[in-house]
Design an enzyme around this catalytic site. Sequence first.
Site, PDB file in Angstrom:
ATOM      1  N   HIS A  96      -9.388  -4.054   9.880  1.00  0.00           N
ATOM      2  CA  HIS A  96      -9.332  -3.841   8.432  1.00  0.00           C
ATOM      3  C   HIS A  96      -9.775  -5.088   7.660  1.00  0.00           C
ATOM      4  O   HIS A  96     -10.160  -4.986   6.500  1.00  0.00           O
ATOM      5  CB  HIS A  96      -7.908  -3.484   7.989  1.00  0.00           C
ATOM      6  CG  HIS A  96      -7.625  -2.003   7.928  1.00  0.00           C
ATOM      7  ND1 HIS A  96      -8.480  -1.090   7.353  1.00  0.00           N
ATOM      8  CD2 HIS A  96      -6.539  -1.275   8.334  1.00  0.00           C
ATOM      9  CE1 HIS A  96      -7.954   0.125   7.421  1.00  0.00           C
ATOM     10  NE2 HIS A  96      -6.772   0.050   8.014  1.00  0.00           N
TER      11      HIS A  96
ATOM     12  N   HIS B 168      -6.712  -2.154  15.086  1.00  0.00           N
ATOM     13  CA  HIS B 168      -6.937  -1.425  13.828  1.00  0.00           C
ATOM     14  C   HIS B 168      -6.656  -2.319  12.619  1.00  0.00           C
ATOM     15  O   HIS B 168      -7.486  -2.442  11.713  1.00  0.00           O
ATOM     16  CB  HIS B 168      -6.039  -0.181  13.806  1.00  0.00           C
ATOM     17  CG  HIS B 168      -6.157   0.649  12.564  1.00  0.00           C
ATOM     18  ND1 HIS B 168      -6.948   1.774  12.494  1.00  0.00           N
ATOM     19  CD2 HIS B 168      -5.595   0.521  11.341  1.00  0.00           C
ATOM     20  CE1 HIS B 168      -6.869   2.302  11.286  1.00  0.00           C
ATOM     21  NE2 HIS B 168      -6.042   1.558  10.560  1.00  0.00           N
ATOM     22  N   GLU B 169      -5.503  -2.939  12.606  1.00  0.00           N
ATOM     23  CA  GLU B 169      -5.138  -3.775  11.443  1.00  0.00           C
ATOM     24  C   GLU B 169      -6.063  -4.981  11.355  1.00  0.00           C
ATOM     25  O   GLU B 169      -6.476  -5.376  10.266  1.00  0.00           O
ATOM     26  CB  GLU B 169      -3.677  -4.222  11.519  1.00  0.00           C
ATOM     27  CG  GLU B 169      -2.664  -3.091  11.683  1.00  0.00           C
ATOM     28  CD  GLU B 169      -2.828  -1.945  10.710  1.00  0.00           C
ATOM     29  OE1 GLU B 169      -3.306  -2.156   9.575  1.00  0.00           O
ATOM     30  OE2 GLU B 169      -2.488  -0.795  11.090  1.00  0.00           O
TER      31      GLU B 169
ATOM     32  N   GLY C 101       2.852   2.650  10.847  1.00  0.00           N
ATOM     33  CA  GLY C 101       2.642   1.861  12.061  1.00  0.00           C
ATOM     34  C   GLY C 101       2.536   0.378  11.766  1.00  0.00           C
ATOM     35  O   GLY C 101       3.218  -0.441  12.383  1.00  0.00           O
ATOM     36  N   ALA C 102       1.676   0.027  10.821  1.00  0.00           N
ATOM     37  CA  ALA C 102       1.460  -1.375  10.493  1.00  0.00           C
ATOM     38  C   ALA C 102       0.633  -1.458   9.217  1.00  0.00           C
ATOM     39  O   ALA C 102       0.119  -0.442   8.742  1.00  0.00           O
ATOM     40  CB  ALA C 102       0.742  -2.092  11.629  1.00  0.00           C
ATOM     41  N   MET C 103       0.487  -2.695   8.706  1.00  0.00           N
ATOM     42  CA  MET C 103      -0.223  -2.868   7.440  1.00  0.00           C
ATOM     43  C   MET C 103      -1.098  -4.113   7.467  1.00  0.00           C
ATOM     44  O   MET C 103      -0.664  -5.182   7.887  1.00  0.00           O
ATOM     45  CB  MET C 103       0.808  -2.953   6.298  1.00  0.00           C
ATOM     46  CG  MET C 103       0.185  -3.128   4.929  1.00  0.00           C
ATOM     47  SD  MET C 103      -0.855  -1.697   4.478  1.00  0.00           S
ATOM     48  CE  MET C 103      -2.061  -2.526   3.464  1.00  0.00           C
ATOM     49  N   GLU C 104      -2.317  -3.935   6.969  1.00  0.00           N
ATOM     50  CA  GLU C 104      -3.377  -4.938   7.121  1.00  0.00           C
ATOM     51  C   GLU C 104      -3.396  -6.018   6.041  1.00  0.00           C
ATOM     52  O   GLU C 104      -4.468  -6.609   5.801  1.00  0.00           O
ATOM     53  CB  GLU C 104      -4.729  -4.222   7.129  1.00  0.00           C
ATOM     54  CG  GLU C 104      -5.157  -3.595   5.781  1.00  0.00           C
ATOM     55  CD  GLU C 104      -4.857  -2.120   5.626  1.00  0.00           C
ATOM     56  OE1 GLU C 104      -3.911  -1.633   6.290  1.00  0.00           O
ATOM     57  OE2 GLU C 104      -5.546  -1.453   4.834  1.00  0.00           O
TER      58      GLU C 104
ATOM     59  N   GLU D  53       0.850  -1.183   0.000  1.00  0.00           N
ATOM     60  CA  GLU D  53       0.000   0.000   0.000  1.00  0.00           C
ATOM     61  C   GLU D  53       0.892   1.241   0.000  1.00  0.00           C
ATOM     62  O   GLU D  53       1.868   1.261   0.749  1.00  0.00           O
ATOM     63  CB  GLU D  53      -0.907   0.040   1.235  1.00  0.00           C
ATOM     64  CG  GLU D  53      -1.909   1.171   1.157  1.00  0.00           C
ATOM     65  CD  GLU D  53      -2.922   1.180   2.313  1.00  0.00           C
ATOM     66  OE1 GLU D  53      -2.748   0.422   3.278  1.00  0.00           O
ATOM     67  OE2 GLU D  53      -3.870   1.956   2.221  1.00  0.00           O
TER      68      GLU D  53
ATOM     69  N   GLU E  75     -10.097   3.834   6.112  1.00  0.00           N
ATOM     70  CA  GLU E  75      -9.292   4.338   7.234  1.00  0.00           C
ATOM     71  C   GLU E  75     -10.141   5.076   8.272  1.00  0.00           C
ATOM     72  O   GLU E  75      -9.968   4.861   9.479  1.00  0.00           O
ATOM     73  CB  GLU E  75      -8.145   5.217   6.733  1.00  0.00           C
ATOM     74  CG  GLU E  75      -7.090   4.466   5.899  1.00  0.00           C
ATOM     75  CD  GLU E  75      -6.470   3.269   6.613  1.00  0.00           C
ATOM     76  OE1 GLU E  75      -6.652   3.115   7.838  1.00  0.00           O
ATOM     77  OE2 GLU E  75      -5.794   2.457   5.921  1.00  0.00           O
TER      78      GLU E  75
HETATM   79  N1  TRP Z   1      -3.136   0.888   5.758  1.00  0.00           N
HETATM   80  C1  TRP Z   1      -2.194   1.122   6.825  1.00  0.00           C
HETATM   81  C2  TRP Z   1      -3.039   1.376   8.055  1.00  0.00           C
HETATM   82  O1  TRP Z   1      -3.567   2.414   8.294  1.00  0.00           O
HETATM   83  C3  TRP Z   1      -1.322   2.309   6.557  1.00  0.00           C
HETATM   84  C4  TRP Z   1      -0.011   2.028   5.906  1.00  0.00           C
HETATM   85  C5  TRP Z   1       0.900   1.138   6.298  1.00  0.00           C
HETATM   86  C6  TRP Z   1       0.572   2.722   4.821  1.00  0.00           C
HETATM   87  N2  TRP Z   1       2.016   1.250   5.493  1.00  0.00           N
HETATM   88  C7  TRP Z   1       1.828   2.195   4.595  1.00  0.00           C
HETATM   89  C8  TRP Z   1       0.154   3.742   4.004  1.00  0.00           C
HETATM   90  C9  TRP Z   1       2.688   2.693   3.604  1.00  0.00           C
HETATM   91  C10 TRP Z   1       0.987   4.236   3.006  1.00  0.00           C
HETATM   92  C11 TRP Z   1       2.239   3.707   2.804  1.00  0.00           C
HETATM   93  O2  TRP Z   1      -3.334   0.511   8.782  1.00  0.00           O
HETATM   94 ZN    ZN Z   2      -5.634   1.688   8.591  1.00  0.00          ZN
END
Ligand code: TRP
Ligand code: ZN
Length: 814
Positions: free
Chosen positions: A279, A275-276, A239-242, A111, A298
């Site tokens: 998602h 949060h993740e 922070g993190a990614m879903e 993302e 979001e």
């Molecule tokens: N979708 C992620 C969140 O809000 C956000 C995110 C994680 C992101 N890594 C990223 C957005 C890198 C842009 C680029 O949980």
């Molecule tokens: Zn998010």
Amino acid sequence: MIKLEDYKAPEFKIASVHLEFALDPEATIVTSTLKMVSDSSTLTLDGDELVLLSVELNGKPVDHVVTPTSLTLNVPFTPFTLVIKTQINPTANTALSGLYRSNGTYCTQCEAEGFRRITFFPDRPDVLTTYTVKITGKEPLLLSNGNQLEHGVWHDPHPKPSYLFALVAGDLGVVKDTFTTMSGRVVALEIYVEHGKEPLCAYAMDSLKRSMRWDETAFGREYDLDVFMIVAVSDFNMGAMENKGLNIFNDKYVLANPETATDADYANIEGIIAHEYFHNWTGNRITCRDWFQLSLKEGLTVFRDQEFSSDMRSRPVKRIEDVRLLKSAQFAEDAGPLSHPVRPRQYAEINNFYTATVYNKGAEVIRMMKVLIGEKAFADGLDLYFKRHDGQATTIELFVKCFEEVAERSLDIHSRWYEQAGTPLVRVSTEYEGGVLILHLEQVLREGHLPQSLPLRVGFLSPNGEELFEETITLDQFKGRFIFEDFKDEPILSLNRGFSAAVNIDYGRSDQTLAFLATHDSDDYNRRQAVETYALKVLTKGADAAPFIALYGKLIEESPRDPAFYAHALTLPSEEDIAREIGANINPDAIKQTRNTLVVALAKAHAERASALFHTLQTGAFSPDAASAGKRSLRIALLRLMVIEGFDASEIYMNADNLTERFGALACVVHHGNVATRDKLMADFQARFEDNANVFDKYLSLTGMKASVLEVKTMLQGAVFTKFNPNRYRALVGVFAMSNPTQFHTKAGYDFLCEELLRVDKINPQVSARVANAFRSYKSMEEPRKLAAHEALLALSKHELSNDLKDIITRMLA
Ligand code: TRP
Ligand code: ZN
């Protein structure tokens, strides 16, 4: 520039994609097999920094045109198979977008547009397909989304957009658990971390299980795969990614034990894990049609994680924290050149729209809608949304339509919150005569904007402090008149309880009324708001400090009743809060001095009382729960007053059995203590945590908040900065720029940051663009600061910059 009005649905479908990764640190080969049908005879795929090795259509080499950002070829109208081979260099990928390596572990971040850095693909969220993935490499651990078929071979049955793809390969430790869903399915839970760090995952695992249960009970949402994996990495842009079934985390939001994580860290871990996880339904099962709809996932997911944390902890305290964040991050953003609507209409770089506006204001718009239509319609509307749009890539409009249908009313006026940037201002006045109160409200918006719907919870108090009643009124015109009758005496209004409308309020209230509300309002949010409003009056409008100081003493006395709440009530507005209140011609030195004068006066008046209380407030054996954390935060608030009055916090620091107290004591000393104690404790903290990067970042942040440009530069020369890491960098330079206003807002500060942005932009554009946000308030600074900032930005803009940084600087200068 990408524009919302230019959106066109894709003219093709991808039935499935098969990806093969032959891993190699410098030359990974990616083979992508796409089964497709197309209504158009040409097909254009996105790419970014790819080496194209071959393209085959239905088994034969095919003519194609390749540019740095695309691959175009002619395709038949009958179903076809496209095989594309690309080569990438994960080791050279310092942008941390696409496939990269963190401490030797391969991982991905796709993302928003990182997948095109792995292979040529229609890298847009409305192209959903099912993925099978085969990873070959010598790493013992080979992970991707979905269910594992055999070692290194994965199938994800849920169609998904490319931004949710993930791959992890390496040698990591794992903590395992299980979760039984509401329908009785057993889900394997796995958290992967560097070997030796397994004991630090307990709180993250517990948070995950509570999140899964809560999403079932609060929203009826069940998990949908046999396994849910979390991988913690130390190099991560956000922070993190879903990613579907395989969340990837910045390890600072996974790892915790009492000696190395503060209460705030624990709360962040809980909130971000949730949060993740949330998602999975709001983002993954139902995703965005295009990136203009980012707040669809979001804003809604922030709303959901806020509700979760409210249920896990104290709801009023969580609200106070969320609104403080909203004001400091979103109101500040909206007041400057980076202001944009929750649903932007255009962007030059989508990475720059992962903002407080899209996330936090987006959550507020949903919260306000819930107040407008009521809990029942809100719950029904969400059920309809999940049912109707499951498996789709959809829009904010269609989301709102679900609520319109169940509530049987139009939400057109409310939807303006998505379209119109800026924080509404509500002007308030009242008339009272013979038991009748008339409330006059006016909403002030930007030129040309139409009225928004502002749901205001209003409480009425009798002059002796009794709660009379509460009503929710909605202002959805420019002006409104609301009449309330049958009062014995003129009531005192508690306006916008719980911050029900995300607005600024202009209501000239006397110091006495504010003090009255601060001690009598039944609404915790407004009780604290009254203290803050009063403090800002003292700090910016010259209101008499003496009665405020007396009020503060009263609050200290009451504080054991609800430590977490009072810790907030006793926290004065920050220098940034004061600057925002002043709004123009900001002089950070004057703000610092004024604030400090009040802080010193408060300490002088109350340190003794604070000290007596401090020693009775015992917290016992460490537990990260909200009540214990509240006691600790109150203790630190009291300790601050004591340190200002000369108390030596060394022993508190040395004897602490948890990082909250140790770091809290250190921060008090750094901000308010004498130089000798400060240097002694900082040296101790450094020695203690040199080898723990995430804790050491707190040392860097404290440094960043206080240091001169020269000191920051010196620190940047140190060994911890030889290899670039986003957490380290943000802790020092990010904090310097955002939270050290007297040093940053100088010609030297601006020049330094621009130099740094130029350097870091070559390494990691997302980080440079994010740190550049610190300039967002430069137009409100006094001269000659404003001019110096402008010149520094202008000079920077003449260099060759990444798309990310260029976009920020361009908007900043516009
Ligand atoms: N979708 C992620 C969140 O809000 C956000 C995110 C994680 C992101 N890594 C990223 C957005 C890198 C842009 C680029 O949980
Ligand atoms: Zn998010």
